[in-house]
Design an enzyme around this catalytic site. Structure first.
Site, PDB file in Angstrom:
ATOM      1  N   CYS A 125       0.838  -1.196   0.000  1.00  0.00           N
ATOM      2  CA  CYS A 125       0.000   0.000   0.000  1.00  0.00           C
ATOM      3  C   CYS A 125       0.881   1.257   0.000  1.00  0.00           C
ATOM      4  CB  CYS A 125      -0.973  -0.039   1.168  1.00  0.00           C
ATOM      5  SG  CYS A 125      -2.369   1.115   0.981  1.00  0.00           S
ATOM      6  N   HIS A 226      -3.481  -5.004   0.731  1.00  0.00           N
ATOM      7  CA  HIS A 226      -2.863  -5.469   1.974  1.00  0.00           C
ATOM      8  C   HIS A 226      -2.872  -7.000   2.025  1.00  0.00           C
ATOM      9  CE1 HIS A 226      -2.461  -1.668   4.330  1.00  0.00           C
ATOM     10  NE2 HIS A 226      -3.339  -1.270   3.426  1.00  0.00           N
ATOM     11  N   GLU A 228      -1.401  -8.888   4.075  1.00  0.00           N
ATOM     12  CA  GLU A 228      -1.466  -9.342   5.464  1.00  0.00           C
ATOM     13  C   GLU A 228      -2.901  -9.397   5.975  1.00  0.00           C
ATOM     14  OE1 GLU A 228      -1.355  -4.839   6.018  1.00  0.00           O
ATOM     15  OE2 GLU A 228      -0.822  -6.335   4.519  1.00  0.00           O
TER      16      GLU A 228
END
Length: 261
Positions: A125, A226, A228
């Protein structure tokens, strides 16, 4: 074989921002990195470590085998030739959503130090944008409203809205990792404008917004979403750990050769 040491960047803010923080320590600062990165890096076989702004970039890269430049606030426009007149005099330690020039300087230096050493880099990002700026690129300061929801109202973790489909360039690293297309989450209002030196765009949404960049010939990947926080399996962090393991093995081999009479 040693596990590769993966450095993850984060934010710095005053302890007083935390709910129920002891007021005696309210003016002290804390460094934070999202635990989701550490959890997924560890699961992929890496050894995650949080990088403070005080972990000097050149020295840190003497130890690291991989780097994650994480998400967060906008990169200060002074770093990429943007309009600085729109930036207020706000304190990032009191509001971690505003520009943090200390973080900008540290992460740009870290990217450059990692690239000089061939250390694998994953920009996430904001991290994609930092990667671009570190190589001399520019940013779109505020994306116009469109048919694709780049600033999603969904909460993390999330696989994103069905309209946020990223299409990848055939033959790219992103294509190898994600396939032809993938629906991703999205929480950003800025994006890459002009690519930095050597970077190529390998992923876009249907409105043309850059969602993935690479540095051909180097283990470098930037993604605008993202990984994660993707609920479905996202191979970006697994790729980073594998690339870091390769870098560590190659570096260890070179060091052995140097020490062998």
């Amino acid at each position: 074989m040693k596990k590769p040491l993966i450095g993850v960047t984060g934010r710095r803010f005053r302890l007083s921002l935390l709910h129920a923080a002891d007021p005696r320590y309210g003016d002290r600062c804390v460094d934070t990195a999202l635990a989701d990165f550490a959890t997924r890096i560890a699961a992929a076989g890496g050894l995650p470590v949080q990088l403070s702004f005080d972990a000097e970039a050149e020295a840190a890269c003497d130890w690291l085998s991989g780097v994650v430049i994480s998400g967060g606030q906008d990169v200060h426009p002074a770093c990429w030739g943007g309009d600085t007149s729109v930036v207020g005099d706000l304190d990032p330690r009191a509001n971690p959503s505003v520009h943090d020039v200390d973080r900008d300087a540290y992460e740009i230096a870290l990217v450059r130090a990692a690239l000089e050493r061939g250390i694998p880099v994953l920009g996430v990002c904001r991290g994609l944008q930092v990667l671009n700026v570190a190589l001399g690129g520019t940013l779109i300061p505020d994306l116009p409203a469109g048919t694709v929801s780049h600033l999603s109202a969904e909460t993390a973790p999330s696989d994103g809205a069905t309209d946020h489909v990223v299409t990848f360039a055939d033959g790219s690293l992103a294509w190898d990792l994600f396939g032809e297309q993938m629906t991703t989450n999205s929480w950003h209002h800025q994006a890459v404008d002009r690519c930095g030196s050597g970077l190529v765009v390998t992923g876009r949404t249907s409105d043309g917004v850059v969602e993935a960049v690479e540095l051909p010939g180097s283990p470098v990947l930037g993604v605008q979403w993202h990984p994660e926080w993707m609920v479905s399996a996202d191979p970006a962090l697994t790729w980073l750990v594998q690339a870091a393991s390769t870098h560590l093995a190659e570096r260890s081999h070179i060091e052995i050769e140097r020490c062998t009479p």
